[in-house]
Design a protein around this motif. Structure first.
Motif, PDB file in Angstrom:
ATOM      1  N   TYR A   1       0.823  -1.212   0.000  1.00  0.00           N
ATOM      2  CA  TYR A   1       0.000   0.000   0.000  1.00  0.00           C
ATOM      3  C   TYR A   1       0.862   1.269   0.000  1.00  0.00           C
ATOM      4  N   GLN A   2       2.124   1.141   0.404  1.00  0.00           N
ATOM      5  CA  GLN A   2       3.006   2.306   0.405  1.00  0.00           C
ATOM      6  C   GLN A   2       3.176   2.896  -0.996  1.00  0.00           C
ATOM      7  N   GLU A   3       2.946   2.075  -2.007  1.00  0.00           N
ATOM      8  CA  GLU A   3       3.059   2.565  -3.384  1.00  0.00           C
ATOM      9  C   GLU A   3       2.026   3.643  -3.690  1.00  0.00           C
ATOM     10  N   GLN A   4       0.981   3.761  -2.854  1.00  0.00           N
ATOM     11  CA  GLN A   4      -0.076   4.745  -3.088  1.00  0.00           C
ATOM     12  C   GLN A   4       0.205   6.101  -2.432  1.00  0.00           C
ATOM     13  N   ILE A   5       1.316   6.196  -1.660  1.00  0.00           N
ATOM     14  CA  ILE A   5       1.645   7.456  -0.980  1.00  0.00           C
ATOM     15  C   ILE A   5       1.915   8.553  -2.011  1.00  0.00           C
ATOM     16  N   THR A   6       1.266   9.701  -1.822  1.00  0.00           N
ATOM     17  CA  THR A   6       1.419  10.851  -2.709  1.00  0.00           C
ATOM     18  C   THR A   6       1.651  12.098  -1.855  1.00  0.00           C
ATOM     19  N   PHE A   7       2.713  12.818  -2.121  1.00  0.00           N
ATOM     20  CA  PHE A   7       2.995  14.043  -1.374  1.00  0.00           C
ATOM     21  C   PHE A   7       2.243  15.206  -2.015  1.00  0.00           C
ATOM     22  N   VAL A   8       1.540  15.984  -1.165  1.00  0.00           N
ATOM     23  CA  VAL A   8       0.735  17.105  -1.647  1.00  0.00           C
ATOM     24  C   VAL A   8       1.211  18.388  -0.973  1.00  0.00           C
ATOM     25  N   LYS A   9       0.805  19.504  -1.537  1.00  0.00           N
ATOM     26  CA  LYS A   9       1.209  20.808  -1.012  1.00  0.00           C
ATOM     27  C   LYS A   9       0.818  20.948   0.449  1.00  0.00           C
ATOM     28  N   ASP A  10       1.751  21.447   1.258  1.00  0.00           N
ATOM     29  CA  ASP A  10       1.494  21.602   2.691  1.00  0.00           C
ATOM     30  C   ASP A  10       0.395  22.639   2.912  1.00  0.00           C
ATOM     31  N   ARG A  11      -0.343  22.477   4.021  1.00  0.00           N
ATOM     32  CA  ARG A  11      -1.410  23.432   4.310  1.00  0.00           C
ATOM     33  C   ARG A  11      -0.810  24.698   4.921  1.00  0.00           C
ATOM     34  N   PRO A  12      -1.506  25.813   4.809  1.00  0.00           N
ATOM     35  CA  PRO A  12      -0.993  27.081   5.353  1.00  0.00           C
ATOM     36  C   PRO A  12      -0.799  27.003   6.871  1.00  0.00           C
TER      37      PRO A  12
END
Length: 354
Positions: free
Chosen positions: A280-291
């Protein structure tokens, strides 16, 4: 009889279930049933005369006054709050309305009720306010953990609204003598957690084959507290806490978010392997940090252990395994809480990849 506000939410419903199981003392449960309030959490109490549910708002002072006079509780425990930082960034008004104005209206109703009590009833009465470690702000990597003596430095509309509610509770004790107790807890996890927060979101997205969105570099550190331990701490503070005091409740589990996600994935790999193989680690996606994302929270929970003899029963390893197992066994609950409005929110919040 006790009155619990917000008792259909994540922590509140766990508390109500644990309270009745541990004590059997009747509960009047007042909850507005916003998106995060869910009567299904309390299904085990259907038909149980010890649980009286009332749909309503803590900001409805007349309703609260009526409930207090009719049921005459020996304590009021306030779990009711808007609590999701991301939502507070997008829509701060509802956080001010519930967490600040609502707490004020609740305190006014409780003050009037308590003022009319006599003798032992008046002496024994307590108002317990459930708050968060986020009121203390953010810690640097080498800073000591938050103690009850830390000054308040809230950094989000959510934490600012909770800080305001804490100050109101303190003021009602010092000005009017209202017998209050306050608890400030670290990040809770466990059963019935609405799947917009980190751990349940990772579980449900992983099982659905969706991306696992991680803010920024994933190195934001939190102290993690199993919700059952939090409930036992609140029971202990209500039982023996010193009036006017604050007690920090933590799990002694400081971990970065990315490590939490990896742990959840590893447990799912073990307990519910992917049909096509792989992790399931293959599904990790990094997204823009929140303010304004706070970098680190940590709770120093020595005071509650020293003065009240409480400490958490769960390690993170035992608690997170129980949590993942619960979600795997309650897919029907997850499916029912994931409404169209929930899906729209998740899509909006995590749409922009880093």
């Amino acid at each position: 009889m006790i009155l619990v506000t917000g008792g259909a939410g994540f922590i509140g419903s766990n508390f109500v279930l644990d309270w009745i199981a541990a004590h059997g003392e009747p509960v009047v449960n007042l909850d507005k049933l916003t998106y995060a309030g869910n009567l299904e959490n309390l299904r085990a109490l259907e038909g149980d005369a010890r649980h009286v549910f009332v749909q309503g708002d803590i900001g409805d002072q007349a309703l609260v006054e009526d409930l207090l006079l009719r049921h005459r509780p020996r304590a009021v425990l306030n779990f009711a709050a808007e609590s999701h930082v991301d939502r507070s960034i997008h829509s701060p008004g509802s956080f001010i309305e519930t967490n600040v104005v609502g707490t004020f209206r609740l305190l006014e109703a409780v003050r009037g009720y308590w003022s009319g009590l006599q003798g032992e009833e008046r002496e024994a009465f307590r108002f317990l306010h459930v708050s968060t470690d986020e009121v203390y702000g953010s810690l640097a990597a080498r800073d000591p953990a938050f103690s009850e003596e830390n000054k308040y430095e809230p950094n989000s509309p959510y934490s600012a609204s909770k800080a305001a509610s804490d100050h109101l509770v303190r003021a009602y004790h010092h000005t009017y003598g209202l017998p209050v107790l306050t608890t400030n807890c670290s990040n809770n996890y466990g059963p019935y957690h609405f799947p917009e927060k980190l751990i349940p979101l990772m579980i449900v997205n992983a099982l659905a084959g969706k991306p696992l969105p991680v803010y920024g570099d994933g190195q934001q550190i939190r102290d993690w507290l199993y919700v059952g331990d939090h409930c036992s701490a609140i029971r202990r503070v209500l039982e023996a806490g010193k009036v006017g005091e604050t007690y920090n409740v933590g799990g002694w589990n400081e971990k970065p978010n990315l490590e939490i996600v990896h742990t959840v994935c590893a447990l799912l790999d073990e307990l519910r392997p992917k049909a096509g193989g792989g992790s399931y680690q293959e599904q990790i996606t990094f997204v823009k940090d929140r303010p304004g994302h706070d970098r680190r929270y940590a709770i120093d929970a020595r005071k509650i252990e020293r003065e009240l003899g409480w400490k958490p029963a769960e390690t993170f390893e035992t608690g997170i395994r129980k949590t993942v197992q619960w979600y795997l066994a309650h897919g029907d609950w997850v499916q029912r809480v994931q409404s169209g409005a929930y899906r729209e929110w998740i899509s909006k919040q995590y749409a922009q990849a880093a």
